[in-house]
Design an enzyme around this catalytic site. Structure first.
Site, PDB file in Angstrom:
ATOM      1  CG  HIS A  57       4.380  62.081 -77.694  1.00 46.82           C
ATOM      2  ND1 HIS A  57       4.634  62.019 -79.050  1.00 46.82           N
ATOM      3  CD2 HIS A  57       3.943  60.848 -77.346  1.00 46.82           C
ATOM      4  CE1 HIS A  57       4.375  60.793 -79.485  1.00 46.82           C
ATOM      5  NE2 HIS A  57       3.944  60.068 -78.457  1.00 46.82           N
ATOM      6  CG  HIS A  59      -0.287  57.536 -76.850  1.00 47.40           C
ATOM      7  ND1 HIS A  59      -0.593  57.299 -78.174  1.00 47.40           N
ATOM      8  CD2 HIS A  59       1.035  57.839 -76.813  1.00 47.40           C
ATOM      9  CE1 HIS A  59       0.504  57.427 -78.907  1.00 47.40           C
ATOM     10  NE2 HIS A  59       1.514  57.762 -78.103  1.00 47.40           N
ATOM     11  CG  HIS A 177       4.001  58.103 -82.701  1.00 45.72           C
ATOM     12  ND1 HIS A 177       2.890  58.871 -82.561  1.00 45.72           N
ATOM     13  CD2 HIS A 177       4.229  57.526 -81.486  1.00 45.72           C
ATOM     14  CE1 HIS A 177       2.458  58.764 -81.310  1.00 45.72           C
ATOM     15  NE2 HIS A 177       3.252  57.956 -80.634  1.00 45.72           N
ATOM     16  CD  GLU A 180       7.843  54.755 -80.038  1.00 44.59           C
ATOM     17  OE1 GLU A 180       6.831  55.032 -80.699  1.00 44.59           O
ATOM     18  OE2 GLU A 180       7.815  54.503 -78.819  1.00 44.59           O
TER      19      GLU A 180
HETATM   20 FE   FE2 Z   1       3.696  57.933 -78.477  1.00 44.85          FE
END
Ligand code: FE2
Length: 393
Positions: A57, A59, A177, A180
């Site tokens: 995971h 970005h 996601h 969260e």
């Molecule tokens: Fe994330």
């Protein structure tokens, strides 16, 4: 003649002093004292050879953008999202590419050869549905989403339903996601597991973060986990970010926020760890080291037994490979010859020392190399080296 012979390495499963033979980019034999010669021979010196680290995971689009256009003052997830929104109109494809490629160089040097990268939300933005179709047509192979960031709970649920149906139609994987947040009523994971079952995506769907599970009522979780198991839902926790961003609205006691890693693993649910961010609006630190991630994960999750320590190492290697459905991953004959040799003798020592990645090998070729570190002491006129190794496990 073999292409490569890695001599005298320990494996994560406890085998010691074995050799690994490589031909045509594949591992062809793993045993002690393999005879014959190879074009390249590496003396493993009893160090740990591991399959590469997997970052389940991340970005990539925001990595290394720290400080543009400003720093996150509150340190919260929401200010990070706001800040990313401010930066977006000024981003160019070239600038994103350049930062992402630099990030990949860091990751490779640290022994990570696979990264799943996420992009942004769905129903909340007017053009997202159209953009999603374009991205999938261009070859994006995993469908994302962020149900807890949609405007309402029902929009969140609707986005999960739409995205799972899209994945089923196109034969793709899903990774969202999900929850969260510290809100125990953020229960999108239940919908995600249910939709996975409904459209038949068993084992092909990942719930990323799931931090609200930390705050949920135990009775509810006792019902939720079997549903997740039934869907063979994959779970990814992001310890560096979860411990930094969660509990920000708490005074004291302050919640840790990471999902129930230990309990999920005990329930036979596959859990991997991700790095999530490096030097971006949500996280100022990091050098993309998956051992740093596992180290934080085991501390936050209090995973201190021998088995749990080993599981923490798996969370950044084999569990990630399972979640991402990587083919040819591992150190068995027939697997891709992707090998990382660390300056440690076993996975627990690797977690403790977060040592140098001496060799990073991809398809039988060394693509990164680091000299072993020797720490030298000069005390009372004597020069001596320090040995941090204690091969207990
Ligand atoms: Fe994330």
């Amino acid at each position: 003649m073999l292409d490569m012979l890695v001599r005298n390495v320990n494996l994560p499963d406890g085998r010691k002093g074995v050799d690994i033979a490589v031909k045509g980019g594949k591992i062809v034999e793993v045993s002690t004292g393999i005879p014959g010669q190879a074009v390249q021979e590496i003396d493993g010196q009893g160090h740990l050879a591991s399959p590469p680290f997997v970052d389940s995971h991340f970005h990539m689009d925001s990595a290394l953008s720290l400080g543009q256009p400003r720093l996150n003052q509150s340190g919260t997830l929401l200010e990070g999202i706001e800040l990313w929104g401010e930066l977006k109109p000024d981003l160019s494809v070239d600038a994103i590419k350049q930062r992402a490629l630099e990030m990949c160089r860091w990751a490779i040097a640290r022994g990570t050869l696979c990264i799943r990268s996420h992009v942004d939300g769905y129903l909340r933005y007017p053009k997202s549905i159209e953009n999603m179709q374009r991205a999938l047509d261009k070859g994006v192979d995993v469908i994302g989403g962020i149900p807890h960031f949609e405007r309402t709970m029902s929009d969140g649920a609707r986005s999960i339903k739409m995205l799972c149906e899209l994945a089923a139609d196109r034969g793709l994987l899903v990774d969202m996601h999900c929850d969260e947040t510290d809100d125990p009523m953020s229960r999108h994971v239940e919908t995600l597991a249910h939709e996975t079952n409904r459209v038949g995506l068993h084992g092909r769907v990942t719930g990323s973060h799931l931090t609200s599970m930390h705050s949920m009522d135990n009775y509810y979780v006792s019902k939720l986990m079997p549903l997740m198991r039934e869907a063979d839902l994959q779970v990814v926790a992001n310890p560096l970010l979860n411990i930094t961003l969660q509990g920000r609205h708490d005074s004291y006691p302050k919640r840790r926020g990471m999902t129930r890693v230990k309990e999920l693993m005990e329930a036979n649910i596959n859990v991997a760890f991700g790095h999530d961010c490096v030097m971006d609006p949500w996280y100022s630190l990091g050098s993309h080291d998956m051992l740093e991630v596992a180290h934080m994960g085991l501390h936050v999750g209090q995973m201190t037994s021998i088995e749990q320590l080993n599981q923490s190492f798996n969370a950044v290697t084999s569990n990630g490979a399972k979640a991402l459905q990587l083919e040819g991953y591992g150190l068995e004959p027939g697997c891709n010859a992707d090998i990382v040799i660390l300056q440690a003798s076993n996975p627990i020592e690797a977690l403790r020392l977060r040592p140098e990645r001496l060799f990073v090998i991809r398809r039988g070729k060394v693509i990164a190399k680091t000299q072993p570190v020797v720490n030298q002491l000069f005390v009372e006129g004597q020069s001596d080296s320090v040995n941090f190794s204690r091969d207990l496990f």
